[in-house]
Design a protein around this motif. Structure first.
Motif, mmCIF file in Angstrom:
data_model
loop_
_atom_site.group_PDB
_atom_site.id
_atom_site.type_symbol
_atom_site.label_atom_id
_atom_site.label_comp_id
_atom_site.label_asym_id
_atom_site.label_seq_id
_atom_site.Cartn_x
_atom_site.Cartn_y
_atom_site.Cartn_z
ATOM 1 N N ASN A 93 0.855 -1.188 0.000
ATOM 2 C CA ASN A 93 0.000 0.000 0.000
ATOM 3 C C ASN A 93 0.889 1.234 0.000
ATOM 4 N N ASN A 94 1.191 1.721 -1.198
ATOM 5 C CA ASN A 94 2.116 2.833 -1.353
ATOM 6 C C ASN A 94 1.443 4.134 -1.792
ATOM 7 N N ALA A 95 0.383 4.057 -2.581
ATOM 8 C CA ALA A 95 -0.251 5.271 -3.111
ATOM 9 C C ALA A 95 -0.641 6.205 -1.970
ATOM 10 N N ALA A 96 -0.360 7.485 -2.151
ATOM 11 C CA ALA A 96 -0.623 8.439 -1.073
ATOM 12 C C ALA A 96 -0.930 9.820 -1.647
ATOM 13 N N TYR A 97 -1.571 10.631 -0.825
ATOM 14 C CA TYR A 97 -1.866 12.019 -1.163
ATOM 15 C C TYR A 97 -1.062 12.910 -0.218
ATOM 16 N N PRO A 98 -0.121 13.718 -0.740
ATOM 17 C CA PRO A 98 0.742 14.513 0.135
ATOM 18 C C PRO A 98 0.079 15.746 0.732
ATOM 19 N N GLY A 99 -1.073 16.113 0.204
ATOM 20 C CA GLY A 99 -1.753 17.304 0.706
ATOM 21 C C GLY A 99 -1.910 18.352 -0.379
ATOM 22 N N SER A 100 -2.670 19.361 -0.092
ATOM 23 C CA SER A 100 -2.957 20.436 -1.035
ATOM 24 C C SER A 100 -1.678 21.120 -1.512
ATOM 25 N N ALA A 101 -1.739 21.665 -2.725
ATOM 26 C CA ALA A 101 -0.621 22.465 -3.225
ATOM 27 C C ALA A 101 -0.517 23.796 -2.480
ATOM 28 N N LYS A 102 -1.582 24.182 -1.804
ATOM 29 C CA LYS A 102 -1.595 25.438 -1.047
ATOM 30 C C LYS A 102 -1.218 25.160 0.407
ATOM 31 N N ASP A 103 -0.140 25.784 0.845
ATOM 32 C CA ASP A 103 0.379 25.546 2.193
ATOM 33 C C ASP A 103 -0.690 25.751 3.266
ATOM 34 N N GLU A 104 -1.454 26.816 3.136
ATOM 35 C CA GLU A 104 -2.432 27.127 4.188
ATOM 36 C C GLU A 104 -3.533 26.078 4.288
ATOM 37 N N GLU A 105 -3.822 25.375 3.187
ATOM 38 C CA GLU A 105 -4.892 24.378 3.211
ATOM 39 C C GLU A 105 -4.448 23.065 3.856
ATOM 40 N N ARG A 106 -3.131 22.885 4.039
ATOM 41 C CA ARG A 106 -2.628 21.672 4.690
ATOM 42 C C ARG A 106 -2.586 21.807 6.207
ATOM 43 N N ARG A 107 -2.920 22.976 6.716
ATOM 44 C CA ARG A 107 -2.889 23.241 8.152
ATOM 45 C C ARG A 107 -4.315 23.322 8.692
#
Length: 236
Positions: A93-107
Motif C-alpha cells: 500500500n504505497n499510493a498516497a496524497y501529500p496534501g494540497s498544493a496550497k500551504d495554508e490548506e494543509r494546516r
C-alpha cells in the motif's frame, strides 16, 4: 496462569512472490516494482491511477508486470483489482496524497475548511484499510506457515511527529499507523506479516526544493525487502 505461545516468525521472501503495488508508476512505488523484478518476483501487479501510464509500467517487464488501473479511493476499482489479482502474496500500500498544493490548506487553523484533511484520510488511511480487507484473505489463501505473505503499509516519519507544514498528511499517516497496528494484531497468528514502513530521506517528486535526500527509491525498496526477510514488522 496459561501463557500464550509466542507469535510465529514471519520471514517473507520476495523471490517467486506475487506482489501488487499501488501508485507504481513513479517514486517509491516504481522503486518497489523495479526491485521486485530485480529480486525474482514471479509476477507484479503494477497499479496506476491514470491509465496513460499503463503502457510504461508494462514496458518494465512485459512477461512479469501486469498493469492495472486503480484509483485507490474507488471501491469498484479496488474490487476489480482484487478479482484480477487472486494470486497475490504481497500487498504494498504505497499510493498516497501529500496534501494540497496550497500551504495554508494543509494546516488546521489557516485552512478554509477541512476538505484537505478529509481527502488525506481517505487516500492515506481508509483506502489502504479497504485494500487490506480485500487482499488479506487472498494472501492467506496463497500463503503457508513456511512461506508467509505480507502487507506493507508505506507510512512516513511524519506519522511519528507533526510536520507542521504538512499537518493533513501527518495526521492521516498517524491514523494509518494505528490502523496498521490493528491489522497486525488481528493477524498475529496467521501466515501474513503486516509491516509498518516509516519511510524517510527518499528522493521523490514531493521532496522539498533544496532538501538533500539520502536514498533512491530502489535503495529504499531493498532495505524494506531485507527487513521483511528478517521478519521485521516495524521498518524505519
Amino acid at each position: 496462569p496459561a501463557v500464550a505461545p509466542p507469535a510465529p516468525q514471519k520471514n517473507v521472501q520476495v523471490k517467486d512472490a506475487v506482489a501488487l503495488v499501488t501508485g507504481s508508476n513513479r517514486g517509491v512505488g516504481l522503486g518497489f516494482v523495479n526491485v521486485l523484478l530485480e529480486r525474482g518476483a514471479k509476477r507484479v501487479y503494477a497499479t496506476v491511477r491514470n491509465p496513460k501510464h499503463l503502457a510504461e509500467v508494462k514496458a518494465l517487464d512485459a512477461k512479469r508486470v501486469v498493469p492495472l488501473e486503480l484509483d485507490v479511493t474507488n471501491d469498484a476499482r479496488r474490487r476489480a483489482a482484487a478479482d484480477a489479482a487472486q494470486d497475490v502474496t504481497i500487498l504494498i500500500n504505497n499510493a498516497a496524497y501529500p496534501g494540497s498544493a496550497k500551504d495554508e490548506e494543509r494546516r488546521f487553523l489557516s485552512a478554509g475548511n477541512l476538505d484537505d484533511i478529509k481527502r488525506a484520510m481517505d487516500v492515506n488511511c481508509w483506502s489502504p484499510a479497504e485494500l487490506a480487507r480485500l487482499f488479506i484473505p487472498i494472501i492467506l489463501g496463497n500463503s503457508t506457515k513456511e512461506r508467509p505473505g505480507a502487507v506493507l503499509n508505506i507510512l512516513s516519519g511524519g506519522a511519528l511527529f507533526c510536520v507542521t507544514e504538512f499537518a493533513s498528511y501527518s495526521t492521516s499517516k498517524a491514523a494509518e499507523m494505528m490502523m496498521t497496528s490493528c491489522l497486525r494484531a488481528e493477524t498475529d497468528r496467521q501466515p501474513v506479516l503486516v509491516a509498518s514502513v516509516f519511510t524517510g530521506s527518499v528522493k521523490t517528486r514531493t521532496t522539498p526544493v533544496g532538501a538533500t535526500m539520502a536514498f533512491t527509491p530502489e535503495e529504499h525498496a531493498r532495505e524494506v525487502f531485507d527487513a521483511i526477510a528478517a521478519g521485521q514488522a516495524f521498518i524505519y
